[in-house]
Design a protein around this motif. Structure first.
Motif, PDB file in Angstrom:
ATOM      1  N   THR A 372     -32.412 -14.489 -64.170  1.00 21.47           N
ATOM      2  CA  THR A 372     -32.931 -15.629 -63.351  1.00 21.47           C
ATOM      3  C   THR A 372     -34.337 -15.976 -63.878  1.00 21.47           C
ATOM      4  O   THR A 372     -34.432 -17.518 -64.525  1.00 21.47           O
ATOM      5  CB  THR A 372     -33.016 -15.356 -61.941  1.00 21.47           C
ATOM      6  OG1 THR A 372     -31.656 -15.144 -61.845  1.00 21.47           O
ATOM      7  CG2 THR A 372     -33.515 -17.138 -61.262  1.00 21.47           C
ATOM      8  N   ASP A 493     -26.654 -19.973 -64.359  1.00 20.02           N
ATOM      9  CA  ASP A 493     -27.513 -19.242 -64.005  1.00 20.02           C
ATOM     10  C   ASP A 493     -26.226 -18.521 -63.150  1.00 20.02           C
ATOM     11  O   ASP A 493     -27.299 -19.456 -61.694  1.00 20.02           O
ATOM     12  CB  ASP A 493     -28.920 -18.971 -63.426  1.00 20.02           C
ATOM     13  CG  ASP A 493     -29.111 -17.649 -63.066  1.00 20.02           C
ATOM     14  OD1 ASP A 493     -28.134 -16.876 -63.046  1.00 20.02           O
ATOM     15  OD2 ASP A 493     -29.832 -17.592 -62.348  1.00 20.02           O
ATOM     16  N   GLU A 494     -25.486 -17.405 -63.248  1.00 21.47           N
ATOM     17  CA  GLU A 494     -24.290 -16.932 -62.217  1.00 21.47           C
ATOM     18  C   GLU A 494     -23.371 -18.695 -61.720  1.00 21.47           C
ATOM     19  O   GLU A 494     -23.662 -18.557 -60.151  1.00 21.47           O
ATOM     20  CB  GLU A 494     -25.105 -16.532 -61.099  1.00 21.47           C
ATOM     21  CG  GLU A 494     -25.984 -15.324 -61.485  1.00 21.47           C
ATOM     22  CD  GLU A 494     -25.745 -13.699 -61.319  1.00 21.47           C
ATOM     23  OE1 GLU A 494     -25.016 -13.751 -60.565  1.00 21.47           O
ATOM     24  OE2 GLU A 494     -26.497 -13.422 -61.089  1.00 21.47           O
TER      25      GLU A 494
HETATM   26 MG    MG Z   1     -30.233 -14.424 -60.467  1.00 19.10          MG
END
Ligand code: MG
Ligand code: ADP
Length: 566
Positions: A372, A493-494
């Motif tokens: 991240t 991001d995810e």
């Molecule tokens: Mg992360």
């Protein structure tokens, strides 16, 4: 501090000076009454001149009516100037807030920041006009009554003035105490707000853990600190006011006794004595005003100080003449980048990674590995010191933040939706988009049908932070935003980590469509979603440990192959 404060008067100079002029006339009007009283007692009554009495009566009536108008003007326009200045400050501080780096928001409580912007500026409008107005009226009345008192009798005037130094010493001593006390109440008000904000936002968590009592205790703890600080401030204020009032009463006592004695001696006549008492009262008035002013000043300035602290926070850095990032292909080169969050341990170390335009690179690895963080560095949500990130050969440090961020679309695991309607939430990606564009984006994000099925369609209110939507629906709206924004670079991001398998698979289709013809950096939680990536990079605490295509990495039998099996 005062210089900065005065700057805020500039747009309202005219109004402000008119307010001061009204204050000056008001003060002068006040000086007339004792003078007329003296004349009536000394001349009109002994001479039995009824005509003069009537004339004096009407003169005073006229002056009182003028005073009423002046008062009205000061009350209304004075406050208006104050409120406008306050609004300017709020708007400025909000604009500034928008330019602050993410690290500011990581390290400051929302409630405290809110309290600084709302509560702490509240007293500014009072200070802004009453302050100079009171100061001005006081000085005029003070000097005016002093001169007139001297005219009546010099020794008496000197007796009165001999008390003044004591008053000033006392007031000066109390000043610092008041300032500290007011500052403390401001800090504690901010903390109470922050606790409250946090508790309300987390009310559902509290309920699910039956933690009501804990939360109440936490709140009461803060509330008690606030109460003590306030009580302390009131004690300081009480000391100050009672002390000052005692001095004022003593002043009147001295005036009465000394004046009475002088009249008894025949130094002055009764009319002079009456005028003298009235002027002493009049001369006490400005001192009282100054006392009030000290309180207002301390109160207002401590708030202004806290306001200035935000204004003085460093904004996100930009080079002097930033390049505009336009019509880019989407090549990303990350060169030797290292990054550490403020005085914490290093998260990224000498990282190299390049993504060719139109390709997809996937990042996998253990939680806390810095995925991240890396995603946040590309749009410069955090500033890195070492190394460089280039987009189409241009360093992100040299391009304008706006143009950089316009070219990057981010979809994260947590979706933030604003309180409002669906349409408002989609439009935040591109406020000037047409309805047609919004619908097209919603169709691509596969949420159009759902929105249409709602009674109010796109104008449906979704509650605070979108509480009335499911996780999948929220995620679709955030994907819809990126379709509408249509940037050449996408960071996922995810994006689907928080969703169940079925929803994830459905949303995956939208994401695949989103990634077409764009450069993609994908952080994936479930490896099945990144099999087709052009390159897969395994990032761990110690940096990049593996890279290659899915089949290469499986064949290598390294970290990735083990992740894949599990
Ligand atoms: Mg992360
Ligand atoms: P990942 O996304 O790979 O799980 P992150 O990039 O979120 O990892 O976090 C990497 C490390 O940086 C973690 O140890 C985390 O505690 C720390 N970290 C993440 N965000 C912040 C932040 N805003 N301030 C300070 N430290 C942070």
């Amino acid at each position: 501090m005062i210089k900065e404060f005065i700057n805020y008067y500039k747009p309202y100079k005219k109004l402000f000076f008119m307010d001061l002029l009204a204050a000056l006339l008001f003060a002068i009007c006040n000086l007339v009454y004792p003078m007329i009283t003296r004349d009536i007692m000394n001349e009109v009554v002994p001479n039995k001149d009824l005509r003069m009495l009537v004339i004096f009566g009407f003169t005073l009536l006229f002056i009182f009516i003028i005073k009423a108008f002046l008062n009205h003007f000061m009350q209304y326009w004075g406050h208006v100037v104050g409120v406008r200045m306050q609004a300017d400050m709020r708007s400025e501080v909000f604009t500034h807030l928008q330019k602050l780096p993410n690290s500011y928001f990581d390290n400051h409580k929302t409630g405290v920041t809110m309290s600084r912007i709302i509560n702490d500026l509240m007293d500014i409008s009072e200070l802004a006009h009453h302050g100079p107005e009171d100061l001005f009226v006081s000085i005029v009345m003070f000097i005016g009554s002093f001169i007139i008192l001297l005219n009546i009798n010099i020794p008496l005037t000197i007796i009165i003035f001999a008390i003044l130094p004591f008053v000033i010493i006392f007031a000066a001593k109390q000043r610092k105490r008041m300032q500290n006390a007011f500052m403390e109440t401001r800090v504690t008000t901010g903390e109470v707000n922050a606790t409250l904000e946090n508790s309300i936002a987390g009310m559902k968590v509290t309920k699910s853990f039956c933690n009501e009592e804990e939360e109440l205790n936490k709140f009461n703890h803060r509330n008690n600190i606030f109460k003590s600080a306030r009580q302390k401030a009131y004690r300081v204020m009480a000391d100050y006011f009672s002390g000052m009032n005692l001095f004022m009463d003593l002043l009147e006592l001295v005036a009465l006794v000394a004046g009475g004695y002088f009249t008894y001696l025949g130094e002055i006549n009764l009319g002079d004595f009456a005028a003298y008492i009235l002027y002493v009262k009049m001369f006490i008035e400005p001192i009282k005003k100054l006392i009030n002013f000290t309180e207002q000043y301390q109160n207002g300035m401590t708030g202004f100080e806290r306001f200035m602290e935000i204004i003085e926070e460093d904004v996100e850095k930009e080079v002097k003449n930033p390049v505009e990032l336009k019509d880019i292909k989407g090549n990303i080169e990350i060169n030797n980048v290292s990054f550490t969050y403020e005085d914490k341990k290093q998260v990224l170390k000498n990282l190299d990674l390049s993504i060719e335009a139109g390709k997809t690179v996937a990042l996998v690895g253990p939680s806390g590995g810095g995925k991240t963080t890396l995603c946040n560095l590309i749009p410069r949500f955090y500033d890195f010191e070492e190394g460089d990130i280039r987009i189409d050969g241009k360093s992100v440090k040299n391009v304008s933040l706006k143009s950089l961020r316009k070219n990057i679309g981010v979809v994260q695991q947590d979706v933030f939706l604003f309180t409002g309607t669906i349409k408002e939430n989609i439009l935040c990606a591109k406020p000037d988009a047409s309805d047609k564009d919004v619908i097209a984006a919603a169709k691509k994000a596969r949420i159009h049908d759902f929105i249409e099925s709602l009674p109010q369609g796109y104008d449906t209110y979704i509650g605070e932070r979108g509480v009335k939507l499911s996780g999948g629906q929220k995620q679709r709206i955030s994907i819809c935003r990126v379709f509408l924004k249509n940037p050449p670079i996408i960071i996922l991001d995810e994006a689907t980590s928080a969703l169940d398998n079925v929803t994830e698979r459905e949303i995956q289709k939208s994401l695949e469509e989103l990634s077409k013809d764009r450069t993609n950096l994908v952080v994936a939680h479930r490896l099945s979603t990144i099999k087709n990536a052009d390159e897969i990079v395994v990032l761990s605490d110690s940096g990049i440990v593996e890279r290659g295509t899915h089949s290469e990495l499986i064949n290598n039998g390294g970290v990735y192959s083990k992740l894949h099996v599990s």
